[in-house]
Design an enzyme around this catalytic site. Sequence first.
Site, PDB file in Angstrom:
ATOM      1  N   LYS A   1      16.443  22.276 -10.289  1.00  0.00           N
ATOM      2  CA  LYS A   1      15.773  21.023 -10.638  1.00  0.00           C
ATOM      3  C   LYS A   1      16.676  20.039 -11.370  1.00  0.00           C
ATOM      4  O   LYS A   1      17.486  20.402 -12.202  1.00  0.00           O
ATOM      5  CB  LYS A   1      14.564  21.311 -11.559  1.00  0.00           C
ATOM      6  CG  LYS A   1      13.396  21.984 -10.906  1.00  0.00           C
ATOM      7  CD  LYS A   1      12.712  21.165  -9.810  1.00  0.00           C
ATOM      8  CE  LYS A   1      11.997  19.944 -10.357  1.00  0.00           C
ATOM      9  NZ  LYS A   1      10.829  20.320 -11.175  1.00  0.00           N
TER      10      LYS A   1
ATOM     11  N   GLU B   1      10.282   8.936 -16.639  1.00  0.00           N
ATOM     12  CA  GLU B   1       8.983   9.548 -16.936  1.00  0.00           C
ATOM     13  C   GLU B   1       8.558   9.262 -18.374  1.00  0.00           C
ATOM     14  O   GLU B   1       7.393   8.952 -18.655  1.00  0.00           O
ATOM     15  CB  GLU B   1       9.053  11.062 -16.728  1.00  0.00           C
ATOM     16  CG  GLU B   1       9.132  11.479 -15.276  1.00  0.00           C
ATOM     17  CD  GLU B   1       9.301  12.981 -15.146  1.00  0.00           C
ATOM     18  OE1 GLU B   1       8.349  13.642 -14.742  1.00  0.00           O
ATOM     19  OE2 GLU B   1      10.386  13.504 -15.466  1.00  0.00           O
TER      20      GLU B   1
ATOM     21  N   HIS C   1       0.838  -1.223   0.000  1.00  0.00           N
ATOM     22  CA  HIS C   1       0.000   0.000   0.000  1.00  0.00           C
ATOM     23  C   HIS C   1       0.867   1.265   0.000  1.00  0.00           C
ATOM     24  O   HIS C   1       0.440   2.305   0.459  1.00  0.00           O
ATOM     25  CB  HIS C   1      -0.956   0.029   1.201  1.00  0.00           C
ATOM     26  CG  HIS C   1      -1.685  -1.262   1.433  1.00  0.00           C
ATOM     27  ND1 HIS C   1      -2.930  -1.518   0.914  1.00  0.00           N
ATOM     28  CD2 HIS C   1      -1.311  -2.402   2.082  1.00  0.00           C
ATOM     29  CE1 HIS C   1      -3.309  -2.746   1.272  1.00  0.00           C
ATOM     30  NE2 HIS C   1      -2.333  -3.313   1.968  1.00  0.00           N
TER      31      HIS C   1
ATOM     32  N   SER D   1      15.472  22.067 -15.508  1.00  0.00           N
ATOM     33  CA  SER D   1      14.291  22.876 -15.794  1.00  0.00           C
ATOM     34  C   SER D   1      14.751  24.185 -16.404  1.00  0.00           C
ATOM     35  O   SER D   1      15.795  24.722 -16.038  1.00  0.00           O
ATOM     36  CB  SER D   1      13.533  23.140 -14.499  1.00  0.00           C
ATOM     37  OG  SER D   1      12.744  24.308 -14.615  1.00  0.00           O
TER      38      SER D   1
END
Length: 461
Positions: free
Chosen positions: A286, A293, A159, A280
């Site tokens: 970043k 992704e 979970h 970024s």
Amino acid sequence: MSGNQKLWGGRFAESTSALVEKFSESVSFDARLYRQDIAGSKAHARMLGKVGVLAADDVERIVGGLDAILAEIEAGRFEWSEKLEDVHMNIEARLTERIGDAGKRLHTGRSRNDQVATDLRLYVRDVIDGLLPLIDRVADGLLDLAEREADSVMPGFTHLQIAQPVTFGHHMLAWREQMLRDRSRLVDCRRRMNLLPLGAAALAGTVYPIDRHDVAAQLGFDGVTENSLDTVSDRDFAIEFCSAASLILVHLSRWSEELILWSTPMFGFVNLPDRFCTGSSIMPQKKNPDVPELVRGKTGRVIGNLNALLVLMKGQPLAYNRDNQEDKPPLFDTVDTVSACLAVYADMIPAIEVRRDNCRAAAARGFSTATDLADYLVNRGLPFRDAHHVVGSTVAYAQQKGCDIAQLSLDELRKFSPMIDTDVYAKITLEGSLAARNHYGATSPAQVRAAIARARATRTP
Ligand code: ARG
């Protein structure tokens, strides 16, 4: 101009509309099948020679011409024409241009329907043969990483809540199991599809005394397909391949999801090397996990392609229908995507840096050894349900105090059960918990090492 100059134009009174030509062409994408198309044609011509349908010198001219065309294509000198519809007619027309009448004899006893089915099976077979080594690189990378991290503790989750300590190596071996099943699915798909379609002709077979087994042997097929109607209409093999590819991507997507989570500072379990990340354009701090992704994102495309093929087939009566031409874009896109994703993962996996301190700290934070305390009490005679309850209260107490159960004093622990003794501490440390799960398939470092040893011993060469 009256009539129609197409290879099939004899019965036509007018030429094809330019719009329809553009609409129905497939050479813009099926040119990719040229190698398989030429191999299939050479085998077909040689067989026609053997059974006496073609003269030996015609066969020689055809084979020589096809080899020359192959060289033209590979050198980028071949002019593909949409007017010639597809890869098959482009190559056949060029053959006739080069060698004259012999070229016109190549299509004897054959149809584009069994031709394209043959090309596609050869193509998917080649693709699978190319993917297996890539899958092996991914699986081997996981094995090496598992070995490096056989003792590293991390929290195991259910979970997505901290459940019990596991070794990082064990987690990598779990990923590897997924890949091994993917491998066997591809091998299975290859075995089932490796039968020759040629000879089915348009749908009913042909009047010539062909030898399908000879063609099959020339092309490395294990045998020939059974029924001509089924043969020209069957695209199960493409669907099976796209299904196996979808599962590969589903697995890579799940790994991606974990790597994305693990590389955020809140987890901080891994560091993905800079070369697999990007920055970024606005936020200078970043570092984004773009590779995982994108793999996660591309998975949607590949599942969509599988769906496209299933829906493409669901309404088709026997036998061949032109709908089938639409099988290629989703199939080719799947091939390109799954290859690219596996290649990038094969490179990235060995480069994953595990931040062992953070993994360990996270495992220590979540009362991950609570089950071990319960098991300790069970060993001393308490029924498991009662032990579960005792430990629940102990956890609640430690949580309130802001520490782990292993940091409670013996006196504190004994308030919950007088059965607890000093030997409990060895059981409820992270290392104690890991070491205790010491059977086939479990997470202890010793079992992880044993699993790695078994994997190395049985690894397909
Ligand atoms: N380009 C076609 C395909 O991909 C080849 C077969 C065409 N056959 C036909 N009878 N029109 O399926």
